[in-house]
Design a protein around this motif. Sequence first.
Motif, PDB file in Angstrom:
ATOM      1  N   PRO A 291     -74.461  20.994   4.420  1.00  0.00           N
ATOM      2  CA  PRO A 291     -73.809  20.592   3.158  1.00  0.00           C
ATOM      3  C   PRO A 291     -73.407  19.121   3.199  1.00  0.00           C
ATOM      4  CG  PRO A 291     -72.905  22.672   3.959  1.00  0.00           C
ATOM      5  CD  PRO A 291     -73.754  22.114   5.066  1.00  0.00           C
ATOM      6  N   VAL A 292     -73.599  18.426   2.084  1.00  0.00           N
ATOM      7  CA  VAL A 292     -73.173  17.028   1.943  1.00  0.00           C
ATOM      8  C   VAL A 292     -72.453  16.878   0.605  1.00  0.00           C
ATOM      9  CG1 VAL A 292     -75.039  16.120   3.392  1.00  0.00           C
ATOM     10  CG2 VAL A 292     -75.399  16.354   0.920  1.00  0.00           C
ATOM     11  N   ASP A 293     -71.830  15.715   0.427  1.00  0.00           N
ATOM     12  CA  ASP A 293     -71.110  15.415  -0.818  1.00  0.00           C
ATOM     13  C   ASP A 293     -70.107  16.514  -1.150  1.00  0.00           C
ATOM     14  OD1 ASP A 293     -70.339  14.008  -3.051  1.00  0.00           O
ATOM     15  OD2 ASP A 293     -72.031  14.663  -4.301  1.00  0.00           O
ATOM     16  N   ASP A 294     -69.352  16.930  -0.106  1.00  0.00           N
ATOM     17  CA  ASP A 294     -68.300  17.939  -0.258  1.00  0.00           C
ATOM     18  C   ASP A 294     -68.835  19.234  -0.869  1.00  0.00           C
ATOM     19  OD1 ASP A 294     -65.755  18.881   0.151  1.00  0.00           O
ATOM     20  OD2 ASP A 294     -64.944  18.068  -1.726  1.00  0.00           O
TER      21      ASP A 294
ATOM     22  N   ARG B  19     -71.544  19.627  -2.802  1.00  0.00           N
ATOM     23  CA  ARG B  19     -72.289  19.500  -4.063  1.00  0.00           C
ATOM     24  C   ARG B  19     -73.796  19.465  -3.843  1.00  0.00           C
ATOM     25  NH1 ARG B  19     -67.735  16.403  -4.348  1.00  0.00           N
ATOM     26  NH2 ARG B  19     -66.314  16.822  -6.111  1.00  0.00           N
ATOM     27  N   ASP B  20     -74.210  19.250  -2.594  1.00  0.00           N
ATOM     28  CA  ASP B  20     -75.629  19.132  -2.283  1.00  0.00           C
ATOM     29  C   ASP B  20     -75.818  19.506  -0.811  1.00  0.00           C
ATOM     30  OD1 ASP B  20     -78.307  18.572  -2.560  1.00  0.00           O
ATOM     31  OD2 ASP B  20     -78.042  16.467  -3.148  1.00  0.00           O
ATOM     32  N   TYR B  21     -77.059  19.500  -0.347  1.00  0.00           N
ATOM     33  CA  TYR B  21     -77.334  19.708   1.071  1.00  0.00           C
ATOM     34  C   TYR B  21     -78.564  18.900   1.466  1.00  0.00           C
ATOM     35  CZ  TYR B  21     -80.633  23.238  -0.780  1.00  0.00           C
ATOM     36  OH  TYR B  21     -81.622  23.890  -1.477  1.00  0.00           O
ATOM     37  N   ARG B  22     -78.670  18.668   2.776  1.00  0.00           N
ATOM     38  CA  ARG B  22     -79.840  18.015   3.354  1.00  0.00           C
ATOM     39  C   ARG B  22     -80.446  18.935   4.396  1.00  0.00           C
ATOM     40  NH1 ARG B  22     -78.803  16.542   8.542  1.00  0.00           N
ATOM     41  NH2 ARG B  22     -76.634  16.113   9.152  1.00  0.00           N
ATOM     42  N   ALA B  23     -81.702  18.704   4.732  1.00  0.00           N
ATOM     43  CA  ALA B  23     -82.337  19.493   5.787  1.00  0.00           C
ATOM     44  C   ALA B  23     -81.724  19.137   7.137  1.00  0.00           C
ATOM     45  CB  ALA B  23     -83.838  19.225   5.806  1.00  0.00           C
ATOM     46  N   LEU B  24     -81.564  20.140   7.988  1.00  0.00           N
ATOM     47  CA  LEU B  24     -81.185  19.889   9.372  1.00  0.00           C
ATOM     48  C   LEU B  24     -82.438  19.411  10.084  1.00  0.00           C
ATOM     49  CD1 LEU B  24     -79.248  19.977  11.763  1.00  0.00           C
ATOM     50  CD2 LEU B  24     -79.782  22.403  12.035  1.00  0.00           C
ATOM     51  N   GLY B  25     -82.510  18.126  10.364  1.00  0.00           N
ATOM     52  CA  GLY B  25     -83.702  17.545  10.961  1.00  0.00           C
ATOM     53  C   GLY B  25     -83.652  17.611  12.471  1.00  0.00           C
ATOM     54  N   SER B  26     -84.288  18.625  13.050  1.00  0.00           N
ATOM     55  CA  SER B  26     -84.209  18.799  14.492  1.00  0.00           C
ATOM     56  C   SER B  26     -85.254  19.813  14.933  1.00  0.00           C
ATOM     57  CB  SER B  26     -82.815  19.302  14.890  1.00  0.00           C
ATOM     58  OG  SER B  26     -82.737  19.548  16.272  1.00  0.00           O
ATOM     59  N   ASP B  27     -85.660  19.709  16.210  1.00  0.00           N
ATOM     60  CA  ASP B  27     -86.390  20.832  16.775  1.00  0.00           C
ATOM     61  C   ASP B  27     -85.375  21.912  17.112  1.00  0.00           C
ATOM     62  OD1 ASP B  27     -85.106  19.809  18.945  1.00  0.00           O
ATOM     63  OD2 ASP B  27     -86.881  19.627  20.211  1.00  0.00           O
TER      64      ASP B  27
ATOM     65  N   ARG C 267     -87.757  29.802   0.019  1.00  0.00           N
ATOM     66  CA  ARG C 267     -86.969  30.507  -0.996  1.00  0.00           C
ATOM     67  C   ARG C 267     -85.509  30.689  -0.612  1.00  0.00           C
ATOM     68  NH1 ARG C 267     -91.010  35.449  -1.599  1.00  0.00           N
ATOM     69  NH2 ARG C 267     -91.384  34.825   0.558  1.00  0.00           N
ATOM     70  N   TYR C 268     -85.176  30.391   0.649  1.00  0.00           N
ATOM     71  CA  TYR C 268     -83.805  30.575   1.093  1.00  0.00           C
ATOM     72  C   TYR C 268     -83.373  29.385   1.953  1.00  0.00           C
ATOM     73  CZ  TYR C 268     -84.682  35.376  -0.328  1.00  0.00           C
ATOM     74  OH  TYR C 268     -85.007  36.490  -1.050  1.00  0.00           O
ATOM     75  N   VAL C 269     -82.072  29.123   1.938  1.00  0.00           N
ATOM     76  CA  VAL C 269     -81.490  28.134   2.836  1.00  0.00           C
ATOM     77  C   VAL C 269     -80.316  28.768   3.560  1.00  0.00           C
ATOM     78  CG1 VAL C 269     -82.220  26.126   1.482  1.00  0.00           C
ATOM     79  CG2 VAL C 269     -79.967  27.161   1.042  1.00  0.00           C
ATOM     80  N   LEU C 270     -80.080  28.294   4.765  1.00  0.00           N
ATOM     81  CA  LEU C 270     -78.977  28.772   5.594  1.00  0.00           C
ATOM     82  C   LEU C 270     -78.100  27.566   5.905  1.00  0.00           C
ATOM     83  CD1 LEU C 270     -77.741  31.163   7.051  1.00  0.00           C
ATOM     84  CD2 LEU C 270     -79.365  30.835   8.914  1.00  0.00           C
ATOM     85  N   PRO C 271     -77.001  27.390   5.149  1.00  0.00           N
ATOM     86  CA  PRO C 271     -76.164  26.192   5.330  1.00  0.00           C
ATOM     87  C   PRO C 271     -75.334  26.257   6.612  1.00  0.00           C
ATOM     88  CG  PRO C 271     -75.870  27.187   3.148  1.00  0.00           C
ATOM     89  CD  PRO C 271     -76.581  28.189   3.995  1.00  0.00           C
ATOM     90  N   ALA C 272     -75.194  25.125   7.272  1.00  0.00           N
ATOM     91  CA  ALA C 272     -74.315  25.027   8.435  1.00  0.00           C
ATOM     92  C   ALA C 272     -72.867  25.118   7.978  1.00  0.00           C
ATOM     93  CB  ALA C 272     -74.547  23.714   9.166  1.00  0.00           C
ATOM     94  N   VAL C 273     -72.068  25.839   8.748  1.00  0.00           N
ATOM     95  CA  VAL C 273     -70.635  25.958   8.457  1.00  0.00           C
ATOM     96  C   VAL C 273     -69.803  25.210   9.493  1.00  0.00           C
ATOM     97  CG1 VAL C 273     -70.956  28.167   7.293  1.00  0.00           C
ATOM     98  CG2 VAL C 273     -70.393  28.127   9.747  1.00  0.00           C
ATOM     99  N   GLY C 274     -70.456  24.608  10.462  1.00  0.00           N
ATOM    100  CA  GLY C 274     -69.740  23.854  11.475  1.00  0.00           C
ATOM    101  C   GLY C 274     -70.683  23.371  12.552  1.00  0.00           C
ATOM    102  N   ALA C 275     -70.127  22.702  13.547  1.00  0.00           N
ATOM    103  CA  ALA C 275     -70.915  22.193  14.665  1.00  0.00           C
ATOM    104  C   ALA C 275     -70.029  22.024  15.885  1.00  0.00           C
ATOM    105  CB  ALA C 275     -71.578  20.863  14.301  1.00  0.00           C
ATOM    106  N   TYR C 276     -70.644  22.164  17.056  1.00  0.00           N
ATOM    107  CA  TYR C 276     -70.014  21.837  18.331  1.00  0.00           C
ATOM    108  C   TYR C 276     -70.785  20.660  18.921  1.00  0.00           C
ATOM    109  CZ  TYR C 276     -67.788  26.417  18.040  1.00  0.00           C
ATOM    110  OH  TYR C 276     -67.057  27.500  17.633  1.00  0.00           O
ATOM    111  N   ARG C 277     -70.055  19.636  19.361  1.00  0.00           N
ATOM    112  CA  ARG C 277     -70.709  18.448  19.904  1.00  0.00           C
ATOM    113  C   ARG C 277     -70.243  18.200  21.329  1.00  0.00           C
ATOM    114  NH1 ARG C 277     -70.123  17.547  14.409  1.00  0.00           N
ATOM    115  NH2 ARG C 277     -72.101  17.048  13.391  1.00  0.00           N
ATOM    116  N   LEU C 278     -71.202  17.997  22.210  1.00  0.00           N
ATOM    117  CA  LEU C 278     -70.884  17.696  23.600  1.00  0.00           C
ATOM    118  C   LEU C 278     -70.121  16.389  23.691  1.00  0.00           C
ATOM    119  CD1 LEU C 278     -74.289  18.759  25.118  1.00  0.00           C
ATOM    120  CD2 LEU C 278     -72.082  19.678  25.856  1.00  0.00           C
TER     121      LEU C 278
END
Length: 429
Positions: free
Chosen positions: A190-193, A195-203, A255-266
């Motif tokens: 999720p981005v823009d609080d 209002r939108d989302y971006r792709a999670l760009g990662s392997d 047809r579907y998206v799975l939005p991130a609800v959080g993250a853990y960062r090393l």
Amino acid sequence: MTYRGRHRRRRRGRALRAALASTAFALTAAAALISTSQATVADDPGALKPLTAADATAPLRLSEDLVPRRSLDRLSDAMGEPVGVGTVLADADRTLRTADDCSSDEREALPVEPAATRAYCWHADDTRTASAGAVTTSGDADDDGRWGANRVILSGWSRTAGGDDQARIAFVDAGDPDRLTYTWAMLVVPVDDGRDYRALGSDVSGLVWYEDKLLVTADEGRSLYVCDLDRIQRTDVDADAVGRVPGGFAADGDRYVLPAVGAYRLTGDEARFAAVSLDRSTAPDSLVASGPVAGDDERPTGLWRYSFSGERSRMGLLATSPDGTAHPDAAYATRVADVRGVLSHRAPGTARSRWYLARESDGPAGHGSLWRQDTDGIRTARCGADRTYLCWSGSAQSLSLWAETGEVWSQSGRVLFALPLNTIDSSLE
């Protein structure tokens, strides 16, 4: 907004279903002929070395960052009521081929010893445009092996579209072992609080489904993103774009998206995730991880684990201290390099956990090796006339134990496969 159809039964110690192991199929002769010219690793990498010094474990701490609830709700309000896993499975539009329908080239990627008892090959259109990553199952999510009424496999993939990377999940309906069907959902942020989302760009080198959360390696191994399986959203515009578009939301045809609800960062600058999996044999259940170390690197590979939270308000999240930090419960060093899959499991009645490490091939077409290691020593399977230990799938991604059935799942390029953990142990004895 929460999907309520799942079971929450807890059945630790349930007998394994031996019938699944009886479906073993023969590999092609070509798969069994492994050249001794392939590069090898040390004959005996030795035992695991516990890491207890603070300077060794401090870089493995994770900083938790959760998306505000208002942002997630704003996205749901714009896209419509979230759907459940069962809805996604019912919309499957692809079918995995069974082992008999896989090509000889595809079957050559399978392990030689121990042999897979089940194998399936992905639709050719999907493998042309994307690369396979990690696997997790509803056997990770709930120890009765089901999510609601469904037996499910989640397979992580990445593709490049328009110069941008996209992480995607294949939702596989595994209810009928003879006919596995699937469809796609894109992982988004999720981005823009909201209002939108971006792709999670990662392997997607690591994937763990626990309770209602899906944890995904990202940011070149620096992060674990967290998605909520109760917040799957349906797109309403079939377009090449990702995010808000005229008329609604799109996900590059998915047809579907799975939005991130959080993250853990090393928190350590040099620390990275290479592979992760779930360990249900600990109390509490834990997430285990390995770090990326190449075969020509003299540094040891790190192995470590984090406990999951026991608080119902934090279902599926890691246990954290009051400042939002997840601390490793244990850490080890191993001399096995190029680890692409990690699994930890303690058998009933045993004193310590065994760590299973899948090492990738040194070449583009060779086989890798599978090692079982603990603080007492190490074992590996051997095969062929020359008794080589290059017997595992060379490009296998991740190891995931379906505790209810006793099967270990993995995938190698275009092939998804499984075999019982007890046959792995037998081959290593």
